[in-house]
Design an enzyme around this catalytic site. Structure first.
Site, PDB file in Angstrom:
ATOM      1  N   ASP A   1      53.038  -7.794  47.327  1.00  0.00           N
ATOM      2  CA  ASP A   1      52.586  -7.637  48.719  1.00  0.00           C
ATOM      3  C   ASP A   1      53.784  -7.541  49.661  1.00  0.00           C
ATOM      4  OD1 ASP A   1      49.575  -8.377  48.286  1.00  0.00           O
ATOM      5  OD2 ASP A   1      50.694  -9.994  47.311  1.00  0.00           O
TER       6      ASP A   1
ATOM      7  N   ASP B   1      50.671  -3.742  47.623  1.00  0.00           N
ATOM      8  CA  ASP B   1      49.955  -3.748  48.899  1.00  0.00           C
ATOM      9  C   ASP B   1      50.968  -3.673  50.032  1.00  0.00           C
ATOM     10  OD1 ASP B   1      47.539  -3.975  47.670  1.00  0.00           O
ATOM     11  OD2 ASP B   1      47.190  -6.068  48.189  1.00  0.00           O
TER      12      ASP B   1
ATOM     13  N   ASP C   1      49.890  -8.339  41.829  1.00  0.00           N
ATOM     14  CA  ASP C   1      50.376  -7.191  42.597  1.00  0.00           C
ATOM     15  C   ASP C   1      51.640  -7.634  43.338  1.00  0.00           C
ATOM     16  OD1 ASP C   1      49.620  -8.815  44.699  1.00  0.00           O
ATOM     17  OD2 ASP C   1      48.202  -7.414  45.585  1.00  0.00           O
TER      18      ASP C   1
HETATM   19  P1  8DG Z   1      48.798 -12.682  43.175  1.00  0.00           P
HETATM   20  O1  8DG Z   1      48.853 -11.310  43.757  1.00  0.00           O
HETATM   21  O2  8DG Z   1      50.130 -13.239  42.825  1.00  0.00           O
HETATM   22  O3  8DG Z   1      47.833 -12.788  42.042  1.00  0.00           O
HETATM   23  O4  8DG Z   1      48.251 -13.687  44.292  1.00  0.00           O
HETATM   24  P2  8DG Z   1      48.358 -13.516  45.859  1.00  0.00           P
HETATM   25  O5  8DG Z   1      49.539 -12.675  46.243  1.00  0.00           O
HETATM   26  O6  8DG Z   1      48.242 -14.849  46.466  1.00  0.00           O
HETATM   27  O7  8DG Z   1      46.993 -12.772  46.160  1.00  0.00           O
HETATM   28  P3  8DG Z   1      46.687 -11.369  46.849  1.00  0.00           P
HETATM   29  O8  8DG Z   1      45.315 -10.991  46.376  1.00  0.00           O
HETATM   30  O9  8DG Z   1      47.756 -10.377  46.642  1.00  0.00           O
HETATM   31  O10 8DG Z   1      46.547 -11.733  48.377  1.00  0.00           O
HETATM   32  C1  8DG Z   1      47.652 -12.104  49.178  1.00  0.00           C
HETATM   33  C2  8DG Z   1      47.183 -12.447  50.558  1.00  0.00           C
HETATM   34  O11 8DG Z   1      46.680 -11.310  51.198  1.00  0.00           O
HETATM   35  C3  8DG Z   1      46.047 -13.463  50.549  1.00  0.00           C
HETATM   36  O12 8DG Z   1      46.454 -14.602  51.226  1.00  0.00           O
HETATM   37  C4  8DG Z   1      44.945 -12.886  51.310  1.00  0.00           C
HETATM   38  C5  8DG Z   1      45.532 -11.664  51.935  1.00  0.00           C
HETATM   39  N1  8DG Z   1      44.582 -10.573  51.969  1.00  0.00           N
HETATM   40  C6  8DG Z   1      44.008  -9.871  50.940  1.00  0.00           C
HETATM   41  N2  8DG Z   1      43.168  -8.926  51.398  1.00  0.00           N
HETATM   42  C7  8DG Z   1      43.209  -9.031  52.739  1.00  0.00           C
HETATM   43  C8  8DG Z   1      42.590  -8.329  53.771  1.00  0.00           C
HETATM   44  O13 8DG Z   1      41.824  -7.412  53.535  1.00  0.00           O
HETATM   45  N3  8DG Z   1      42.896  -8.708  55.061  1.00  0.00           N
HETATM   46  C9  8DG Z   1      43.774  -9.737  55.321  1.00  0.00           C
HETATM   47  N4  8DG Z   1      44.032 -10.052  56.579  1.00  0.00           N
HETATM   48  N5  8DG Z   1      44.380 -10.409  54.354  1.00  0.00           N
HETATM   49  C10 8DG Z   1      44.100 -10.071  53.090  1.00  0.00           C
HETATM   50  O14 8DG Z   1      44.246 -10.090  49.762  1.00  0.00           O
HETATM   51 MN    MN Z   2      49.652 -10.648  45.622  1.00  0.00          MN
HETATM   52 MN    MN Z   3      47.642  -8.286  47.417  1.00  0.00          MN
END
Ligand code: 8DG
Ligand code: MN
Ligand code: MN
Length: 372
Positions: free
Chosen positions: A206, A291, A204
């Site tokens: 972020d 996100d 995704d």
């Molecule tokens: P990717 O998308 O490249 O596969 O990997 P990523 O960017 O490292 O993973 P991600 O699933 O997009 O998560 C990014 C960060 O966001 C991760 O460090 C944890 C954080 N995170 C969530 N959900 C939540 C949540 O509900 N609350 C908080 N505080 N942080 C969150 O993924």
């Molecule tokens: Mn991500």
């Molecule tokens: Mn994410």
């Protein structure tokens, strides 16, 4: 061949947040195997086992070279008996029978496919499997009631499974950036998650959004959502997740990222009618998960640290804070449980990630070395 007596064991600190871990991984075969077992445990609601495998994988990721001999692992933290058996199996036989049989198991395959649908968690997937649903076609044929997120997740399944490239992430930053600027000209937007850690693909994109003036971020998210909805509704599904301050936008964004197309795309958000022009130019469209998080400037450093990841790095930071420092860390604040005043602990301010690491008594680890 190296004889056991000459082997120098590796040495790494116990918490992932004390280690520098780039994307260079000398033990990918081993860490892929352990990550698969972690994923299987997580999908089976065995979070404790999942974390144990994730921690073991993170230790191997941090090693400066490939493991060739079990004796090199003597004294390393986080390597439990189960993980060591898997490692030994792979070093001796090239594969782990447990990993291979997990990978091939009908249950694991079904859990992966079903939880791969946006909006479907392991509990829902497990219920469907017990009802005999193992794949997307069986789900479609079953007449199960899907919520809005799941419907869109099923519809865009292939798009969402396909990794997002850095070029796409940057293009989406341009689009979301324009939207943010339109609803709040002073607001700032930062790319977080895996892309901030230097990854070239992600599942995704972020973003963290803030406003230099405390309080001006209030109401920004709903404004942003309705601004986007009013412009993108005819070609993109916009989903708002249950999580507060977090929305998931499924953009249909163009894959060919020439500058001209990009400008046209950004233009769509300003002049909706231009959408057709892009289609006529032969653009291909796909859904991407985005996100979005809004944070007040006073919490920005905590949000930035909390949303940059990796997930294990974050978990380890919180474990370090709690177990070693008597503090509570979240993506909103750092709280010192020890400094009692009027029977209450104390919030510790920080305006940068560096300050947070310093408060935690940790050496600063830059984002590209947080790939635990
Ligand atoms: P990717 O998308 O490249 O596969 O990997 P990523 O960017 O490292 O993973 P991600 O699933 O997009 O998560 C990014 C960060 O966001 C991760 O460090 C944890 C954080 N995170 C969530 N959900 C939540 C949540 O509900 N609350 C908080 N505080 N942080 C969150 O993924
Ligand atoms: Mn991500
Ligand atoms: Mn994410």
């Amino acid at each position: 061949a190296v004889n056991d007596s000459e082997v120098t064991p590796f040495s790494v600190p116990g918490y992932a947040c004390q280690r520098r871990c780039t994307l260079e991984n000398h033990n990918a075969v081993l860490t892929d195997a352990l990550s698969l077992l972690a994923e299987n445990a997580e999908l089976s609601d065995e979070d404790g086992r999942g974390v144990a495998f994730r921690r073991a994988a993170a230790v191997l990721k941090a090693l400066p070279s490939a493991v060739t001999n079990m004796s090199q692992l003597t004294g390393l933290p986080c390597l439990g008996g189960h993980s060591l058996r898997v490692i030994k199996d792979i070093l001796e036989n090239g594969t782990s029978s447990e990993v291979e049989s997990t990978k091939e198991s009908e249950r694991f395959k079904a859990l992966k496919v079903l939880t791969g649908i946006f909006g479907v968690g392991s509990k829902t997937a497990d219920r469907w499997i017990r009802e005999g649903i193992h794949n997307l076609q069986q789900l479609r044929d079953s007449g199960q009631t899907l919520n809005r997120a799941q419907q869109a997740g099923l519809e865009h399944y292939d798009d969402i499974k396909q990794p997002v490239s850095l070029a796409e992430a940057e293009a989406i930053r341009g689009i979301v950036g324009r939207a943010v600027a339109s609803v709040s000209p002073e607001a700032q937007i930062v790319l977080t998650g895996g892309f901030r850690r230097g990854k070239l693909t992600g599942h995704d994109v972020d973003f963290l959004i803030t406003h230099p003036e405390e309080g001006s971020e209030v109401g920004l998210m709903p404004k942003l959502v309705s601004w986007l909805e009013s412009r993108v509704s005819f070609y993109a599904a916009l989903l708002i997740s249950k999580q507060p301050k977090m929305i998931v936008v499924m953009f249909k964004s163009i894959v060919t990222f020439s500058k001209i197309l990009l400008n046209v795309i950004s233009g769509i958000f300003l002049y909706g009618q231009k959408f057709r022009a892009v289609l006529e130019m032969g653009g291909r469209w796909r859904a991407v998960r985005v996100d979005l998080v809004v944070s007040p400037i006073s919490q920005f450093a905590f949000a930035l640290l909390g949303w940059t990841g990796s997930k294990l790095f974050e978990r380890e930071l919180r474990r370090w804070a709690g177990h070693e420092k008597g503090m509570s860390l979240s993506s909103h604040a750092l709280y010192d449980n020890k400094q009692l005043s009027c029977l209450q602990g104390r919030y510790i301010r920080a305006s940068s990630e560096e300050e947070i690491f310093a408060h935690l008594g940790l050496e600063f680890i830059p984002p590209n070395e947080r790939n635990a």
